[in-house]
Design a protein around this motif. Sequence first.
Motif, PDB file in Angstrom:
ATOM      1  N   ALA A  19      -0.455  -8.894  -6.988  1.00  0.00           N
ATOM      2  CA  ALA A  19       0.996  -8.882  -7.237  1.00  0.00           C
ATOM      3  C   ALA A  19       1.358  -8.594  -8.691  1.00  0.00           C
ATOM      4  N   ASP A  20       0.722  -9.257  -9.622  1.00  0.00           N
ATOM      5  CA  ASP A  20       1.065  -9.031 -11.033  1.00  0.00           C
ATOM      6  C   ASP A  20       0.796  -7.582 -11.438  1.00  0.00           C
ATOM      7  N   ARG A  21      -0.312  -7.047 -10.990  1.00  0.00           N
ATOM      8  CA  ARG A  21      -0.638  -5.649 -11.323  1.00  0.00           C
ATOM      9  C   ARG A  21       0.348  -4.698 -10.662  1.00  0.00           C
ATOM     10  N   LEU A  22       0.739  -4.977  -9.424  1.00  0.00           N
ATOM     11  CA  LEU A  22       1.681  -4.109  -8.711  1.00  0.00           C
ATOM     12  C   LEU A  22       3.062  -4.139  -9.360  1.00  0.00           C
ATOM     13  N   ILE A  23       3.506  -5.318  -9.744  1.00  0.00           N
ATOM     14  CA  ILE A  23       4.791  -5.431 -10.444  1.00  0.00           C
ATOM     15  C   ILE A  23       4.714  -4.710 -11.782  1.00  0.00           C
ATOM     16  N   GLY A  24       3.584  -4.872 -12.477  1.00  0.00           N
ATOM     17  CA  GLY A  24       3.387  -4.163 -13.740  1.00  0.00           C
ATOM     18  C   GLY A  24       3.400  -2.652 -13.559  1.00  0.00           C
ATOM     19  N   LEU A  25       2.790  -2.176 -12.488  1.00  0.00           N
ATOM     20  CA  LEU A  25       2.792  -0.742 -12.189  1.00  0.00           C
ATOM     21  C   LEU A  25       4.218  -0.251 -11.974  1.00  0.00           C
ATOM     22  N   ALA A  83       3.014   7.788  -1.441  1.00  0.00           N
ATOM     23  CA  ALA A  83       3.720   7.218  -2.593  1.00  0.00           C
ATOM     24  C   ALA A  83       4.670   8.255  -3.181  1.00  0.00           C
ATOM     25  N   GLU A  84       5.793   7.796  -3.647  1.00  0.00           N
ATOM     26  CA  GLU A  84       6.760   8.629  -4.376  1.00  0.00           C
ATOM     27  C   GLU A  84       6.989   7.972  -5.735  1.00  0.00           C
ATOM     28  N   TYR A  85       7.060   8.782  -6.781  1.00  0.00           N
ATOM     29  CA  TYR A  85       7.259   8.190  -8.106  1.00  0.00           C
ATOM     30  C   TYR A  85       8.026   9.086  -9.059  1.00  0.00           C
ATOM     31  N   ASP A  86       8.677  10.100  -8.552  1.00  0.00           N
ATOM     32  CA  ASP A  86       9.456  10.958  -9.449  1.00  0.00           C
ATOM     33  C   ASP A  86      10.821  10.320  -9.734  1.00  0.00           C
ATOM     34  N   ALA A  87      11.312  10.601 -10.931  1.00  0.00           N
ATOM     35  CA  ALA A  87      12.607  10.082 -11.369  1.00  0.00           C
ATOM     36  C   ALA A  87      13.673  11.159 -11.227  1.00  0.00           C
ATOM     37  N   ILE A 100       8.735   2.138  -4.633  1.00  0.00           N
ATOM     38  CA  ILE A 100       8.042   2.773  -3.507  1.00  0.00           C
ATOM     39  C   ILE A 100       6.582   3.037  -3.874  1.00  0.00           C
ATOM     40  N   ALA A 101       6.338   3.528  -5.078  1.00  0.00           N
ATOM     41  CA  ALA A 101       4.967   3.808  -5.509  1.00  0.00           C
ATOM     42  C   ALA A 101       4.130   2.534  -5.542  1.00  0.00           C
ATOM     43  N   SER A 102       4.678   1.490  -6.131  1.00  0.00           N
ATOM     44  CA  SER A 102       3.956   0.226  -6.232  1.00  0.00           C
ATOM     45  C   SER A 102       3.718  -0.392  -4.859  1.00  0.00           C
ATOM     46  N   ALA A 103       4.709  -0.313  -3.983  1.00  0.00           N
ATOM     47  CA  ALA A 103       4.553  -0.842  -2.626  1.00  0.00           C
ATOM     48  C   ALA A 103       3.487  -0.059  -1.858  1.00  0.00           C
ATOM     49  N   ALA A 104       3.448   1.254  -2.056  1.00  0.00           N
ATOM     50  CA  ALA A 104       2.433   2.072  -1.393  1.00  0.00           C
ATOM     51  C   ALA A 104       1.037   1.697  -1.869  1.00  0.00           C
ATOM     52  N   GLY A 106       0.145  -1.209  -3.097  1.00  0.00           N
ATOM     53  CA  GLY A 106      -0.139  -2.534  -2.549  1.00  0.00           C
ATOM     54  C   GLY A 106      -0.539  -2.491  -1.086  1.00  0.00           C
ATOM     55  N   ALA A 107       0.195  -1.718  -0.295  1.00  0.00           N
ATOM     56  CA  ALA A 107      -0.135  -1.594   1.128  1.00  0.00           C
ATOM     57  C   ALA A 107      -1.529  -0.994   1.302  1.00  0.00           C
ATOM     58  N   ALA A 108      -1.828   0.019   0.507  1.00  0.00           N
ATOM     59  CA  ALA A 108      -3.150   0.645   0.594  1.00  0.00           C
ATOM     60  C   ALA A 108      -4.256  -0.341   0.219  1.00  0.00           C
ATOM     61  N   LEU A 109      -4.036  -1.112  -0.835  1.00  0.00           N
ATOM     62  CA  LEU A 109      -5.043  -2.100  -1.239  1.00  0.00           C
ATOM     63  C   LEU A 109      -5.268  -3.129  -0.146  1.00  0.00           C
ATOM     64  N   GLY A 110      -4.185  -3.604   0.459  1.00  0.00           N
ATOM     65  CA  GLY A 110      -4.307  -4.585   1.530  1.00  0.00           C
ATOM     66  C   GLY A 110      -5.067  -4.042   2.723  1.00  0.00           C
ATOM     67  N   LEU A 111      -4.740  -2.829   3.142  1.00  0.00           N
ATOM     68  CA  LEU A 111      -5.437  -2.222   4.280  1.00  0.00           C
ATOM     69  C   LEU A 111      -6.894  -1.902   3.963  1.00  0.00           C
ATOM     70  N   ALA A 112      -7.154  -1.476   2.735  1.00  0.00           N
ATOM     71  CA  ALA A 112      -8.529  -1.132   2.356  1.00  0.00           C
ATOM     72  C   ALA A 112      -9.446  -2.342   2.492  1.00  0.00           C
TER      73      ALA A 112
END
Length: 138
Positions: A19-25, A83-87, A100-104, A106-112
């Motif tokens: 979580a901390d890393r994902l929020i930081g991302l 993941a999407e991350y364009d501004a 969206i990028a951070s959630a993607a 996180g979801a990938a890490l959880g599934l992996a």
Amino acid sequence: MTTTEAAKQQARTTIANAADRLIGLSRMIHEHPELGFEEEQASSWCAEALTDGGFASSAESAGCRTAFAASAGTGPLTVAICAEYDALPEIGHACGHNVIASAAVGAALGLARVADDLGITVRSSARRRRKAAAARSS
């Protein structure tokens, strides 16, 4: 506990631990907005987070410096997470793509974490095919 329930719990724990890393991302991407086809930092940061989480990843995909591709697991069924991350010009990440990028990721890490137990391959990517096609047609 069933195999499914155990897998869900393992995935939840993995995401909670990240979580901390994902929020930081998410915050890093938000603080460094990059317009479409310029998102080299965001792409690299997402690929790095996935690599650190055990994925085989590339910070460049399909010849595009602003795309990445990552894979974990060896199962015959593939689950893809985009993941999407364009501004946006002038307003940055008001679109929420940093989240969206951070959630993607996180979801990938959880599934992996449970991919091999469930017989799946997890692929996470951000490819620019849709946007490239739109740019060519305008």
